[in-house]
Motif scaffolding. Structure first.
Motif, short mmCIF file in Angstrom:
data_model
loop_
_atom_site.label_atom_id
_atom_site.label_comp_id
_atom_site.label_asym_id
_atom_site.label_seq_id
_atom_site.Cartn_x
_atom_site.Cartn_y
_atom_site.Cartn_z
N LEU A 1 0.99 -0.55 0.26
CA LEU A 1 0.08 -0.09 0.10
C LEU A 1 0.99 1.13 -0.13
O LEU A 1 1.96 1.78 0.85
CB LEU A 1 -1.51 0.20 1.48
CG LEU A 1 -1.62 1.32 1.17
CD1 LEU A 1 -2.58 1.45 0.17
CD2 LEU A 1 -2.83 0.86 2.88
N MET A 2 0.70 1.59 -0.61
CA MET A 2 1.42 3.68 -0.70
C MET A 2 1.18 4.74 -0.04
O MET A 2 1.18 5.40 0.36
CB MET A 2 2.32 3.43 -2.23
CG MET A 2 2.41 2.57 -3.06
SD MET A 2 2.62 3.03 -4.97
CE MET A 2 3.89 4.52 -4.84
N PHE A 3 -0.24 5.20 -0.69
CA PHE A 3 -1.18 6.15 -0.43
C PHE A 3 -2.79 5.51 -0.64
O PHE A 3 -2.99 4.59 -0.61
CB PHE A 3 -0.97 7.05 -1.35
CG PHE A 3 0.20 7.80 -1.80
CD1 PHE A 3 0.81 6.87 -2.60
CD2 PHE A 3 0.88 8.50 -0.94
CE1 PHE A 3 2.21 8.05 -3.04
CE2 PHE A 3 2.83 9.01 -0.74
CZ PHE A 3 2.28 8.47 -1.90
N VAL A 4 -3.50 5.95 0.62
CA VAL A 4 -4.53 6.26 0.81
C VAL A 4 -4.74 7.58 0.70
O VAL A 4 -4.71 8.73 1.82
CB VAL A 4 -4.89 5.48 2.18
CG1 VAL A 4 -6.63 5.42 1.81
CG2 VAL A 4 -4.67 3.71 1.71
N TYR A 5 -6.26 7.98 0.17
CA TYR A 5 -7.10 9.15 0.45
C TYR A 5 -8.48 8.66 0.08
O TYR A 5 -9.51 8.05 0.29
CB TYR A 5 -7.18 9.42 -0.90
CG TYR A 5 -5.85 10.98 -1.27
CD1 TYR A 5 -4.53 10.05 -2.27
CD2 TYR A 5 -5.82 11.84 -1.57
CE1 TYR A 5 -3.25 10.67 -1.93
CE2 TYR A 5 -4.24 12.19 -1.48
CZ TYR A 5 -3.47 12.32 -1.41
OH TYR A 5 -2.75 12.62 -2.08
N SER A 6 -9.09 9.57 1.72
CA SER A 6 -10.36 9.55 1.83
C SER A 6 -11.04 10.68 1.58
O SER A 6 -10.36 12.09 2.30
CB SER A 6 -10.70 9.18 3.16
OG SER A 6 -12.20 9.21 3.66
N GLU B 1 -10.86 13.10 -0.63
CA GLU B 1 -9.69 13.75 -1.23
C GLU B 1 -8.60 13.96 -0.04
O GLU B 1 -7.47 14.71 -0.57
CB GLU B 1 -9.97 15.56 -1.57
CG GLU B 1 -11.10 14.53 -3.04
CD GLU B 1 -12.58 14.98 -2.98
OE1 GLU B 1 -12.70 16.49 -2.27
OE2 GLU B 1 -13.66 14.03 -2.95
N GLU B 2 -8.78 13.79 1.34
CA GLU B 2 -7.51 14.09 2.00
C GLU B 2 -6.39 12.71 2.20
O GLU B 2 -7.50 11.54 2.12
CB GLU B 2 -8.28 14.83 3.29
CG GLU B 2 -8.48 15.60 3.19
CD GLU B 2 -9.32 16.51 4.78
OE1 GLU B 2 -9.49 16.50 4.87
OE2 GLU B 2 -8.31 15.81 5.71
N ARG B 3 -5.25 12.38 1.86
CA ARG B 3 -4.44 11.65 2.19
C ARG B 3 -4.36 11.72 3.59
O ARG B 3 -4.01 11.86 4.44
CB ARG B 3 -3.16 12.24 2.00
CG ARG B 3 -2.42 11.02 2.35
CD ARG B 3 -0.84 11.64 1.29
NE ARG B 3 -1.10 12.44 0.64
CZ ARG B 3 0.19 12.88 -0.12
NH1 ARG B 3 1.68 12.53 0.95
NH2 ARG B 3 1.23 13.73 -1.10
N VAL B 4 -4.68 10.14 3.82
CA VAL B 4 -5.18 9.47 5.12
C VAL B 4 -4.09 8.63 5.56
O VAL B 4 -3.94 8.98 6.38
CB VAL B 4 -6.63 8.50 4.87
CG1 VAL B 4 -6.86 10.28 5.50
CG2 VAL B 4 -6.98 7.95 4.20
N GLU B 5 -2.88 7.90 4.68
CA GLU B 5 -2.07 7.40 4.82
C GLU B 5 -0.78 7.58 3.69
O GLU B 5 -1.47 7.32 2.35
CB GLU B 5 -2.65 5.61 4.93
CG GLU B 5 -1.48 5.17 5.25
CD GLU B 5 -2.23 3.69 5.93
OE1 GLU B 5 -3.30 3.91 6.51
OE2 GLU B 5 -1.40 2.69 6.40
N ASN B 6 0.62 7.16 4.25
CA ASN B 6 1.22 7.28 3.20
C ASN B 6 2.25 6.87 3.80
O ASN B 6 2.99 6.21 4.98
CB ASN B 6 1.40 8.61 3.54
CG ASN B 6 2.60 8.73 2.79
OD1 ASN B 6 3.98 8.00 1.58
ND2 ASN B 6 3.74 10.67 2.19
N ASN B 7 2.59 5.59 3.48
CA ASN B 7 3.15 4.73 4.01
C ASN B 7 4.45 4.47 3.32
O ASN B 7 5.58 3.68 2.89
CB ASN B 7 2.83 2.88 3.16
CG ASN B 7 2.04 2.49 3.81
OD1 ASN B 7 1.07 3.09 5.13
ND2 ASN B 7 1.44 0.80 4.25
N SER B 8 5.46 5.44 3.97
CA SER B 8 7.16 6.29 4.40
C SER B 8 7.43 5.70 2.35
O SER B 8 8.45 4.95 1.83
CB SER B 8 7.55 4.47 4.50
OG SER B 8 7.46 5.17 5.68
N VAL B 9 6.60 6.32 1.05
CA VAL B 9 6.89 6.51 -0.09
C VAL B 9 7.99 7.20 -0.42
O VAL B 9 8.06 8.22 0.36
CB VAL B 9 5.31 6.52 -0.94
CG1 VAL B 9 5.88 6.78 -2.35
CG2 VAL B 9 4.76 5.12 -0.93
#
Lengths: 116, 114
Positions: B45-50, B52-60
């Motif tokens: 998993l790289m990024f999650v947007y909910s 339109e807001e980024r809720v997760e950024n897995n150290s990319v």
């Protein structure tokens, strides 16, 4: 953190036979969801079946069924009457609830070959 | 058109190029995701947007830059990539916060960095 383990990198089955793909997971949560996804060579990953942890009854979708053993943290997929179109990579996935519902954890996948 | 659509299907780029991957969903979902799928590795998993807001950024690494202008569109901007970034990039969507909402995936973009 949750982990999902698929111990069978590859499996094969004769057409019309039954095959079971294994999946185990580790979690400290009591409520969660489990999924099996299929990724054929065309690449698009699609949902095969889902199971809600609070339901004791095993989910079934036509030829696909699961054996969900919550205490053992096991979630195997059984494919009955295998067809050539079932050949694909199968991924087991875990998804939490509440604040953990946004993230799915996947296993490494099992490549299933169906022999005619 | 229904489902999740990704473009392009294939992309070859040099390490100094800048390119973008596009994803569009027509399922009314409120969350979109970028996953990286490499050979012999689990989906990352790289990024999650909910909404339109980024809720997760897995150290990319910062050479990957996501953009979510609205709940139906997601981009992944690429610049100065490395050969090890070659992989299948999958976009997905779902209802965020609903655990039983499965992910709906696009066909992916096969990226080759030369």
């Amino acid at each position: 953190a949750q982990t999902v383990t698929q111990s069978q990198p590859e499996m094969s089955v004769q057409e019309a036979e039954t095959v079971t793909l294994s999946c185990t997971y580790d979690t400290s949560e009591s409520d969660y969801y489990l999924f099996w996804y299929k990724q054929p060579p065309s690449r698009q990953m699609i949902l095969v079946i889902r199971q809600e942890a609070y339901k004791q009854q095993n989910a079934t979708e036509n030829r696909f069924s699961v054996n969900f053993q919550k205490a053992a943290k096991s979630f195997s997929l059984k494919i009955s009457d295998s067809q050539l179109g079932d050949a694909a990579m199968y991924f087991c996935a875990y998804r939490g609830v509440g604040t953990n519902a946004g993230k799915s954890t996947f296993g490494d996948g099992t490549t299933l070959t169906v022999k005619p | 058109e229904t489902g999740v659509t990704q473009t392009p299907r294939h992309l070859v780029m040099g390490m100094t190029n800048k390119k973008s991957l596009k994803c569009e969903q027509h399922l009314g979902h409120n969350a979109m995701y970028w996953y990286k799928q490499s050979a012999k590795k689990p989906l990352e998993l790289m990024f999650v947007y909910s909404l339109e807001e980024r809720v997760e950024n897995n150290s990319v690494p910062s050479r990957f830059s996501p953009e979510c202008p609205n709940s139906s569109h997601l981009f992944l901007h690429l610049h100065t990539l490395q050969p090890e970034d070659s992989a299948l990039y999958l976009c997905a969507s779902s209802h965020y916060g609903t655990g039983n909402s499965p992910l709906h995936f696009g066909n992916g973009t096969r990226l080759t960095v030369t």
